[in-house]
Design a protein around this motif. Sequence first.
Motif, PDB file in Angstrom:
ATOM      1  N   UNK A  23      14.810  12.658  -5.755  1.00  0.00           N
ATOM      2  CA  UNK A  23      14.130  11.762  -4.818  1.00  0.00           C
ATOM      3  C   UNK A  23      15.029  10.567  -4.474  1.00  0.00           C
ATOM      4  N   UNK A  87       2.566  19.942  -0.155  1.00  0.00           N
ATOM      5  CA  UNK A  87       3.001  19.278  -1.401  1.00  0.00           C
ATOM      6  C   UNK A  87       1.798  18.998  -2.302  1.00  0.00           C
ATOM      7  N   UNK A 255       8.613  17.858  -2.309  1.00  0.00           N
ATOM      8  CA  UNK A 255       8.425  16.431  -2.005  1.00  0.00           C
ATOM      9  C   UNK A 255       9.650  15.882  -1.267  1.00  0.00           C
ATOM     10  N   UNK A 259       9.823  14.319   2.449  1.00  0.00           N
ATOM     11  CA  UNK A 259      10.336  12.983   2.785  1.00  0.00           C
ATOM     12  C   UNK A 259      11.290  13.086   3.980  1.00  0.00           C
ATOM     13  N   UNK A 262       9.258  13.880   7.164  1.00  0.00           N
ATOM     14  CA  UNK A 262       8.558  12.702   7.683  1.00  0.00           C
ATOM     15  C   UNK A 262       9.524  11.770   8.406  1.00  0.00           C
TER      16      UNK A 262
ATOM     17  N   UNK B   1       9.612   5.413  -3.622  1.00  0.00           N
ATOM     18  CA  UNK B   1       8.424   5.660  -2.802  1.00  0.00           C
ATOM     19  C   UNK B   1       8.142   7.160  -2.755  1.00  0.00           C
ATOM     20  N   UNK B   2       6.918   7.542  -3.064  1.00  0.00           N
ATOM     21  CA  UNK B   2       6.587   8.975  -3.073  1.00  0.00           C
ATOM     22  C   UNK B   2       6.238   9.457  -1.661  1.00  0.00           C
ATOM     23  N   UNK B   3       6.064  10.764  -1.543  1.00  0.00           N
ATOM     24  CA  UNK B   3       5.692  11.334  -0.247  1.00  0.00           C
ATOM     25  C   UNK B   3       4.337  10.797   0.192  1.00  0.00           C
ATOM     26  N   UNK B   4       3.471  10.537  -0.787  1.00  0.00           N
ATOM     27  CA  UNK B   4       2.145   9.991  -0.461  1.00  0.00           C
ATOM     28  C   UNK B   4       2.289   8.634   0.251  1.00  0.00           C
ATOM     29  N   UNK B   6       4.940   7.395   1.735  1.00  0.00           N
ATOM     30  CA  UNK B   6       5.638   7.547   3.016  1.00  0.00           C
ATOM     31  C   UNK B   6       4.687   8.112   4.076  1.00  0.00           C
ATOM     32  N   UNK B   7       3.795   9.003   3.643  1.00  0.00           N
ATOM     33  CA  UNK B   7       2.844   9.596   4.584  1.00  0.00           C
ATOM     34  C   UNK B   7       1.858   8.533   5.089  1.00  0.00           C
ATOM     35  N   UNK B   9       2.470   5.353   5.349  1.00  0.00           N
ATOM     36  CA  UNK B   9       3.262   4.537   6.281  1.00  0.00           C
ATOM     37  C   UNK B   9       3.408   5.262   7.630  1.00  0.00           C
ATOM     38  N   UNK B  10       3.677   6.560   7.543  1.00  0.00           N
ATOM     39  CA  UNK B  10       3.863   7.378   8.752  1.00  0.00           C
ATOM     40  C   UNK B  10       2.587   7.366   9.606  1.00  0.00           C
ATOM     41  N   UNK B  13       2.198   4.013  11.324  1.00  0.00           N
ATOM     42  CA  UNK B  13       3.105   3.884  12.479  1.00  0.00           C
ATOM     43  C   UNK B  13       2.575   4.707  13.652  1.00  0.00           C
ATOM     44  N   UNK B  58      -7.295  11.139   3.646  1.00  0.00           N
ATOM     45  CA  UNK B  58      -6.091  11.450   2.867  1.00  0.00           C
ATOM     46  C   UNK B  58      -6.019  10.588   1.607  1.00  0.00           C
ATOM     47  N   UNK B  61      -8.538  11.837  -0.874  1.00  0.00           N
ATOM     48  CA  UNK B  61      -8.174  13.140  -1.448  1.00  0.00           C
ATOM     49  C   UNK B  61      -7.049  13.006  -2.478  1.00  0.00           C
ATOM     50  N   UNK B  62      -6.085  12.145  -2.179  1.00  0.00           N
ATOM     51  CA  UNK B  62      -4.916  12.014  -3.070  1.00  0.00           C
ATOM     52  C   UNK B  62      -4.965  10.715  -3.891  1.00  0.00           C
ATOM     53  N   UNK B  65      -2.785  10.494  -6.986  1.00  0.00           N
ATOM     54  CA  UNK B  65      -1.332  10.665  -6.861  1.00  0.00           C
ATOM     55  C   UNK B  65      -0.649   9.294  -6.853  1.00  0.00           C
ATOM     56  N   UNK B  68       4.716   5.847  -6.264  1.00  0.00           N
ATOM     57  CA  UNK B  68       6.150   5.673  -6.566  1.00  0.00           C
ATOM     58  C   UNK B  68       6.883   7.013  -6.562  1.00  0.00           C
TER      59      UNK B  68
END
Lengths: 278, 68
Positions: A23, A87, A255, A259, A262, B1-4, B6-7, B9-10, B13, B58, B61-62, B65, B68
């Motif tokens: 990561x 994921x 994951x 990333x 995204x 930062x985990x995918x969670x 970042x998602x 944040x995404x 945006x 989301x 659901x997560x 999770x 980090x």
Amino acid sequence: MSAAAIIPHDMEPHPVTGMYNGKFGIWLFLASEIMLFGALFSTYVLLRMGAEDGMWPKHGAEILNVPLATFNTVVLITSSVTMVLSWAALKMGDVAKGQRFLGITFLLAGTFLVVKYFEYKEKFHHFEVFLNEPMAVEGYQEPLKGIRGHFTADSPKLEADAKTGAYAIPEYVIIEPDAPHGTHEHPKPVRIESAQVKRISNFGPRHSNFLATYFTLTGLHGLHIVGGMVVILYFLLTGSTFAKKNHEKYVNRIECTGLYWHFVDLVWIFLFPVLYLL
Amino acid sequence: MSLKAFHVFFVAVCMVFAMGMGFWGIRDFRESGMNQSLYLGVGAFAACVVLGVYGVWFLKKLRHFSYV
């Protein structure tokens, strides 16, 4: 030391970074990507600010296809949702569901590229005849310095120079002008003699600084989509076996892929308004 | 930062982008009178709401999770 060296902190967080090494690596890579796209965005801003009057479209929608790009935006946002759901499903132990969402992400990425192909193709069949003197065209309020549209079937075929790619100017051309912005009615075809023509170009990269920037930015973005698709396809083909061997490691790989994916989608979210709307 | 993270944040945006596109569509409709722009604008505002609802779903659901 054994032949198969063990990579430390492959799954468990590194005490310094607080995350597993994969990561951390992907975030470093994304930081370099931000610099790459940042430089290109800056180039766009400088070219646009420095463009003389009439040398840059008021907004990209004059030339580019906004509904098609909007559709592609929806496709990419949806693909990010399916990627994160893949994921999440894998993390909760449901490999079949995770692989299904990964497959949908792959299909959505393919859809984006197919739509982009048609968008590009249309640009290469759409022309502008730049004129020595402005010409009055039915439906347009002011005389035009360049007439945009498609050549009619009875217009002489254009020949491009093999070295430069520039089109030779024939004796005359007959072009059906585009409908003025805000209307759907095309003016009648116009015949233009060679003496009136300064240059002929399709809407490819050589047309203008705007389109050169458009093709550079969207082309580079498209390559990133292809790269992501290759990785996703690899995990689609090997995922089930990988997950059986080492489930946690596979979840981490997905994951990292997520990333990257995204980031690529985020780039498009910035590209779309900058190129098409502003 | 985990995918969670970042998602999240995404999605935020995307919501800002959708709102901006909504305003663009309405403004372009006023200037050009093209119905297509109006549909795009209204659709973008609707997408902004859908994204907000999805974002909340989301997060629920997560919720277990890590960020980090």
